[in-house]
Scaffold this active site. Structure first.
Site, PDB file in Angstrom:
ATOM      1  N   TYR A 173      -5.383 -17.966  -3.392  1.00 26.01           N
ATOM      2  CA  TYR A 173      -4.573 -16.776  -3.709  1.00 26.01           C
ATOM      3  C   TYR A 173      -3.841 -16.977  -5.034  1.00 26.01           C
ATOM      4  CZ  TYR A 173      -0.393 -13.831  -3.717  1.00 26.01           C
ATOM      5  OH  TYR A 173       0.612 -12.984  -4.101  1.00 26.01           O
ATOM      6  N   ILE A 216      -9.506  -1.371  -8.232  1.00 25.04           N
ATOM      7  CA  ILE A 216      -9.213  -1.991  -9.527  1.00 25.04           C
ATOM      8  C   ILE A 216     -10.275  -2.988  -9.992  1.00 25.04           C
ATOM      9  CG2 ILE A 216      -6.721  -1.597  -9.511  1.00 25.04           C
ATOM     10  CD1 ILE A 216      -6.332  -4.505  -8.625  1.00 25.04           C
TER      11      ILE A 216
HETATM   12  N1  LIG Z   1       4.550 -10.094  -0.251  1.00 24.54           N
HETATM   13  C1  LIG Z   1       5.218 -11.025  -0.921  1.00 24.54           C
HETATM   14  O1  LIG Z   1       6.114 -11.687  -0.404  1.00 24.54           O
HETATM   15  C2  LIG Z   1       4.907 -11.279  -2.380  1.00 24.54           C
HETATM   16  C3  LIG Z   1       5.454 -12.391  -3.014  1.00 24.54           C
HETATM   17  C4  LIG Z   1       5.205 -12.585  -4.362  1.00 24.54           C
HETATM   18  C5  LIG Z   1       4.415 -11.664  -5.050  1.00 24.54           C
HETATM   19  N2  LIG Z   1       3.859 -10.588  -4.396  1.00 24.54           N
HETATM   20  C6  LIG Z   1       3.038  -9.638  -5.177  1.00 24.54           C
HETATM   21  O2  LIG Z   1       3.686  -8.373  -5.128  1.00 24.54           O
HETATM   22  C7  LIG Z   1       2.724  -7.339  -5.336  1.00 24.54           C
HETATM   23  C8  LIG Z   1       2.934  -6.218  -4.332  1.00 24.54           C
HETATM   24  O3  LIG Z   1       2.761  -6.694  -3.004  1.00 24.54           O
HETATM   25  P1  LIG Z   1       3.000  -5.743  -1.722  1.00 24.54           P
HETATM   26  O4  LIG Z   1       3.552  -6.583  -0.632  1.00 24.54           O
HETATM   27  O5  LIG Z   1       3.741  -4.515  -2.154  1.00 24.54           O
HETATM   28  O6  LIG Z   1       1.495  -5.339  -1.354  1.00 24.54           O
HETATM   29  P2  LIG Z   1       0.946  -4.288  -0.259  1.00 24.54           P
HETATM   30  O7  LIG Z   1       2.050  -3.614   0.478  1.00 24.54           O
HETATM   31  O8  LIG Z   1      -0.124  -4.968   0.547  1.00 24.54           O
HETATM   32  O9  LIG Z   1       0.279  -3.177  -1.174  1.00 24.54           O
HETATM   33  C9  LIG Z   1      -0.870  -3.465  -1.921  1.00 24.54           C
HETATM   34  C10 LIG Z   1      -1.504  -2.144  -2.291  1.00 24.54           C
HETATM   35  O10 LIG Z   1      -2.674  -2.428  -3.039  1.00 24.54           O
HETATM   36  C11 LIG Z   1      -3.736  -1.605  -2.559  1.00 24.54           C
HETATM   37  N3  LIG Z   1      -4.989  -2.283  -2.843  1.00 24.54           N
HETATM   38  C12 LIG Z   1      -5.484  -3.401  -2.252  1.00 24.54           C
HETATM   39  N4  LIG Z   1      -6.664  -3.732  -2.812  1.00 24.54           N
HETATM   40  C13 LIG Z   1      -6.901  -2.807  -3.789  1.00 24.54           C
HETATM   41  C14 LIG Z   1      -7.945  -2.607  -4.725  1.00 24.54           C
HETATM   42  N5  LIG Z   1      -8.998  -3.415  -4.770  1.00 24.54           N
HETATM   43  N6  LIG Z   1      -7.868  -1.557  -5.582  1.00 24.54           N
HETATM   44  C15 LIG Z   1      -6.815  -0.714  -5.528  1.00 24.54           C
HETATM   45  N7  LIG Z   1      -5.797  -0.839  -4.653  1.00 24.54           N
HETATM   46  C16 LIG Z   1      -5.847  -1.880  -3.790  1.00 24.54           C
HETATM   47  C17 LIG Z   1      -3.461  -1.461  -1.080  1.00 24.54           C
HETATM   48  O11 LIG Z   1      -4.144  -0.354  -0.568  1.00 24.54           O
HETATM   49  P3  LIG Z   1      -4.736  -0.402   0.938  1.00 24.54           P
HETATM   50  O12 LIG Z   1      -3.642  -0.876   1.821  1.00 24.54           O
HETATM   51  O13 LIG Z   1      -5.167   1.012   1.212  1.00 24.54           O
HETATM   52  O14 LIG Z   1      -5.876  -1.381   0.895  1.00 24.54           O
HETATM   53  C18 LIG Z   1      -1.937  -1.282  -1.100  1.00 24.54           C
HETATM   54  O15 LIG Z   1      -1.586   0.047  -1.381  1.00 24.54           O
HETATM   55  C19 LIG Z   1       1.358  -8.028  -5.310  1.00 24.54           C
HETATM   56  O16 LIG Z   1       0.935  -8.261  -6.633  1.00 24.54           O
HETATM   57  C20 LIG Z   1       1.647  -9.372  -4.642  1.00 24.54           C
HETATM   58  O17 LIG Z   1       0.720 -10.359  -5.038  1.00 24.54           O
HETATM   59  C21 LIG Z   1       4.095 -10.372  -3.085  1.00 24.54           C
END
Ligand SMILES: NC(=O)c1ccc[n+]([C@@H]2O[C@H](COP(=O)([O-])OP(=O)(O)OC[C@H]3O[C@@H](n4cnc5c(N)ncnc54)[C@H](OP(=O)(O)O)[C@@H]3O)[C@@H](O)[C@H]2O)c1
Length: 289
Positions: free
Chosen positions: A125, A37
């Site tokens: 972050y 992205i």
């Molecule tokens: N985790 C929490 O508690 C929390 C709390 C508040 C908000 N959020 C937000 O919720 C959202 C989803 O989080 P999640 O836990 O579902 O994340 P996740 O499981 O780590 O998934 C993130 C995805 O993004 C892909 N990705 C990473 N860098 C990328 C790039 N440069 N270009 C394209 N794809 C990329 C990853 O692919 P690879 O694995 O292959 O790199 C993975 O498929 C995020 O916006 C996060 O900031 C999370």
């Protein structure tokens, strides 16, 4: 509708793909193999081919300690990434739904944050995520940003390799006792319900900034206590304080969100209370293990 999901193999992305498919949409699942992205050429190639009516971006760089040292990468993925998608949404005319975090707040309010409260991010972050919010909202006339808190899903976060539920279950199996903090308060939320209600927001045709979290609030300790009680874990669970964990990264001690904008949408189904949602998730995904 044709919907493209970026970060489709992640924790939230997986449930977005399932929910969109269940609702009969034509889904294009995009993973890191298909799109980077932060690179506009890559974004243009992947999304021009997908011809979406709407794009959900669940991709992020969200390892909070690593963001402190990998600042360029954090801003490239979390700010330039949504900027690229937003700019393309203006050119191709798709609706853009982007995800952000409760960490944009500093926690000093000590009462649930609404969308009109002023953010004050405490670390790299959350600063990069706040920049990404402005890019999504101000560079796309069809941009929507949804802030989340303490998310957990069937597929633990790809970046972190875990989520709070999977860590607790693992620690309970491996350690003689487990200590969890009582003085960080949040609104833990399952990704299944985030996916379901995100689609409701998209269907409403309303754009803008939304908080979307489970009702109620709890400490990480209460979150863990519910896991222990539901799964009848025997390992002692003990209270502790953030003061006992020296961390170079500042985090808000209170980051509860109120779904003020979402609840004003016509026909909005209220979010489930965090405890009810968590017990349901545990019974469905961990009971049979
Ligand atoms: N985790 C929490 O508690 C929390 C709390 C508040 C908000 N959020 C937000 O919720 C959202 C989803 O989080 P999640 O836990 O579902 O994340 P996740 O499981 O780590 O998934 C993130 C995805 O993004 C892909 N990705 C990473 N860098 C990328 C790039 N440069 N270009 C394209 N794809 C990329 C990853 O692919 P690879 O694995 O292959 O790199 C993975 O498929 C995020 O916006 C996060 O900031 C999370």
């Amino acid at each position: 509708m044709r919907i493209a999901i970026i970060g489709a193999d992640g924790q939230l992305g997986t449930d977005l793909v399932e929910q969109c498919t269940r609702e009969g949409h034509e889904v294009t699942s995009l993973t890191y193999n298909d799109i980077h992205i932060e690179d506009m050429d890559s974004v243009r190639a992947a999304l021009t081919a997908a011809k979406p009516d709407a794009v959900f971006n669940a991709a992020a760089y969200h390892n909070v300690p690593k963001c402190e040292t990998e600042v360029e990468l954090a801003f490239a993925v979390n700010a330039k990434g949504p900027l690229n998608i937003a700019r393309l949404s203006e050119q191709l005319g798709f609706a853009f739904v982007h995800y952000s975090t409760d960490y944009v707040f500093d926690g000093r309010k000590r009462a649930p944050y609404v969308e009109t409260d002023a953010p004050n991010p405490l670390n790299i972050y959350s600063t990069s995520k706040l920049a990404g919010e402005y890019c999504a909202l101000n560079y796309s006339s069809r941009g929507t940003v949804i802030r989340l808190s303490g998310i957990y899903g069937r597929i633990p976060s790809l970046m972190k390799g875990n989520n709070f539920v999977s860590i607790m279950v693992k620690l309970a199996a491996e350690k003689p006792e487990v200590r969890v903090v009582t003085d960080e308060i949040l609104s833990p939320t399952p990704t299944t319900e985030i996916a379901e209600k995100s689609l409701a927001i998209l269907r409403s045709g309303e754009t803008g900034l939304y908080h979307l979290v489970s009702e109620g609030e709890c400490s990480w300790f209460e979150f863990a206590r519910t896991i222990w009680d539901t799964l009848e874990l025997k390992t002692p669970l003990l209270e502790t304080s953030v003061k006992e964990f020296a961390s170079p990264v500042k985090r808000p001690f209170y980051s509860v969100l109120e779904n003020a904008h979402y609840n004003r949408l016509p026909n909005a189904q209220p979010m489930t209370h965090w405890k009810e949602a968590l017990v349901k998730f545990l019974n469905k995904n961990y009971r049979s293990l």
